[in-house]
Structures are given as structure tokens and as C-alpha cells.
Design an enzyme around this catalytic site. Structure first.
Site, mmCIF file in Angstrom:
data_model
loop_
_atom_site.group_PDB
_atom_site.id
_atom_site.type_symbol
_atom_site.label_atom_id
_atom_site.label_comp_id
_atom_site.label_asym_id
_atom_site.label_seq_id
_atom_site.Cartn_x
_atom_site.Cartn_y
_atom_site.Cartn_z
ATOM 1 N N ARG A 181 0.836 -1.203 0.000
ATOM 2 C CA ARG A 181 0.000 0.000 0.000
ATOM 3 C C ARG A 181 0.868 1.250 0.000
ATOM 4 N NH1 ARG A 181 -4.084 -0.511 4.872
ATOM 5 N NH2 ARG A 181 -4.722 1.549 4.072
ATOM 6 N N CYS A 242 -1.063 6.433 8.657
ATOM 7 C CA CYS A 242 -1.446 5.097 8.197
ATOM 8 C C CYS A 242 -2.593 5.258 7.210
ATOM 9 C CB CYS A 242 -1.818 4.195 9.369
ATOM 10 S SG CYS A 242 -3.208 4.800 10.355
#
Length: 284
Positions: A181, A242
Site C-alpha cells: 500500500r 497510516c
């Protein structure tokens, strides 16, 4: 008498010894990513630590924002947290039913609103049961308490501040997402987000600071090594990020465990940055 709380974490033995102290409260912070078909509130009712309340940070959030679980105003936070029976004079222990994942988010939220007497239960509910801790079922019925909230700007970062850091480079940005990611090679779990990371960010997946077998933080030396190997200078300021501000708090908790308790979290994280027209980077 005030219970001495060894922050930022406690183990099941400590909680068993202090569970009935008049100033100790327990909060179940269980939460799942939107791609997981599980409900923290349902699991709380099915079994939780005696006397615990369910702290739903999707509900204790800024409802005027289209971003998930953003910090609300101090006034809203104080009202909702007080309604859970969590007061400013309490030592609050936060745990997960699924190990150590969402509890650090509530730990950070409480600290970001000025409450220092808060710790995360190592091992979560599984560790509690393994240590012989009792379980109760059903809904909680707490007595309201008085919580005084004071927003701590040193622990919170906004989109504006993160954009300014692109020029100043005054803070290291450490991204807790998985490498795929971070690199932009894997899609985000929330639709509509671009793939990649904040330019200049450092990738340290939150799993690198956890013992996956015990749902505990790794040793202090292992945590220091993980940050050093990722390229983080622990002598310089750190902001964690995040996907939506949850696993970033695991990195903040890990840093607090080695004495770095002033670490900011980018509340909007990639959900905000990746959903905007701000610059991004791809690759490792």
C-alpha cells in the site's frame, strides 16, 4: 488512594490485581476495517472484561467530517466519554478483542484530549482469558463521570500541518501501512483513494513493532532496531500516519514504550491525503 498506573501498557496480571480499584476503568476498543465483516459492539456484548464499556471511536468522532473517526471537539469528546463512565480522575485501561490493533487509537485519543492516566492491555482479551481473567456478557450500564477534555496540539497533526512539513521537513513522517500500500502497488481498502504515500515518508509497517504470537509490543531493543532499520532518527521529531489514523497509533504507542511519548499522529492519514490533490509518491 490513586492507583499507580505503569503507562503506556499493563499486563493481565496487573489488571487482575487492580480491576476492582475504585479509580480504575476498562474500555473495549475493538474495531475492524470496513472490509472485515465483524462488529466490535456485537463482540463486546458476547464477552468482555467485567465492568468494561465499549468505546466506539466511529461514534466518538467529528460527524461534520466526511473522513472516518476524526477527533471531535473537546466538548463533544468530554460529553461522550463521560457518558461511558470514564472520568478525568480515572486510570483507564484500553484493550482489543482482536489482539493489539484498535486499542492504541483510543489510548492516543484520550492522551490527545489531555488524559495521561491511560494504558493499553498487552495481549488483549485473549491474553486476559489466558491469565485466568473472568468474562461477562451483555450491554454495559456505566454511571456517568466527569471528563475534562483539553486538546493537545503536540500530539495531533492536520492536513495543513502535513502539507507545510513538505517544505519545512521539520518532522519525519512514518507510515504504518503494509509495504504494498505504501508503494502504491496494492489498492487501498477504501474506494476512491489514490495509491502511494506522502512524499518523503518512511515506511514502517506496524507489524514490525508487535509480537504476532502474543499481541504485545516487542522488546524495547527490538522496537528501537525496527525504527532504526527503517531509517528513522529517534532524536528527531516523528509524526505517524497510516490508512485512517488507527495503526499509526500503534507506532506512537511503541515509541512511548521506549520513552518517546511526544509523538504526533496525522489524524486524517492517507484517507485524507490520498483523497485530495496533494502530491504523492510511489515506490518503496
Amino acid at each position: 488512594m490513586t492507583t499507580d498506573l505503569p503507562t503506556p501498557t499493563v499486563d493481565a496480571q496487573w489488571l487482575r490485581a487492580h480491576l476492582n480499584a475504585p479509580d480504575v476503568r476498562v474500555a473495549d476498543a475493538t474495531w475492524y476495517l470496513p472490509t472485515v465483516d465483524r462488529d466490535g459492539a456485537v463482540e463486546f456484548a458476547a464477552g468482555h472484561i467485567p465492568g468494561a464499556v465499549h468505546f466506539d471511536f466511529d461514534a466518538i468522532a467529528d460527524k461534520s467530517s466526511d473522513l472516518p473517526h476524526m477527533l471531535p471537539t473537546p466538548e463533544q469528546f468530554a460529553e461522550q466519554v463521560g457518558a461511558l463512565g470514564l472520568g478525568s480522575d480515572h486510570a483507564i485501561i484500553v484493550y482489543d478483542t482482536n489482539g493489539l490493533f484498535a486499542a492504541p487509537r483510543v489510548w492516543w485519543m484520550l492522551r490527545a484530549m489531555g488524559h495521561e492516566r491511560v494504558a493499553v492491555l498487552e495481549g488483549g482479551l485473549t491474553g486476559w482469558q489466558a491469565a485466568g481473567g473472568a468474562i461477562e456478557t451483555g450491554a454495559a450500564s456505566p454511571s456517568p463521570a466527569i471528563f475534562t477534555a483539553r486538546r493537545r496540539s503536540d500530539l495531533i497533526r492536520s492536513r495543513r500541518q502535513m502539507a507545510a512539513n513538505q517544505t519545512s521537513h521539520s518532522e519525519q513522517v512514518v507510515d504504518a501501512r503494509a509495504p504494498g500500500r505504501f508503494a502504491g502497488a496494492e489498492p487501498e481498502p477504501r474506494p476512491g483513494l489514490r495509491a502511494g504515500h506522502i512524499p518523503g515518508a518512511i515506511n514502517l509497517p506496524f507489524s514490525q513493532v508487535l509480537d504476532s504470537q502474543t499481541a504485545r509490543l516487542r522488546s524495547a531493543d527490538a522496537i528501537r532496531s525496527a525504527f532504526a532499520e527503517a531509517g528513522v532518527d529517534l532524536a528527531r521529531p516523528v509524526t505517524t500516519s497510516c490508512g485512517s489514523g488507527v495503526s499509526a497509533c500503534i507506532l506512537a504507542l511503541a515509541l512511548a514504550s521506549i520513552g518517546r511519548d511526544i509523538v504526533a499522529v496525522y489524524d486524517g492519514s492517507w484517507t485524507e491525503w490520498g483523497g485530495s490533490d496533494l502530491p504523492l509518491a510511489t515506490g518503496a
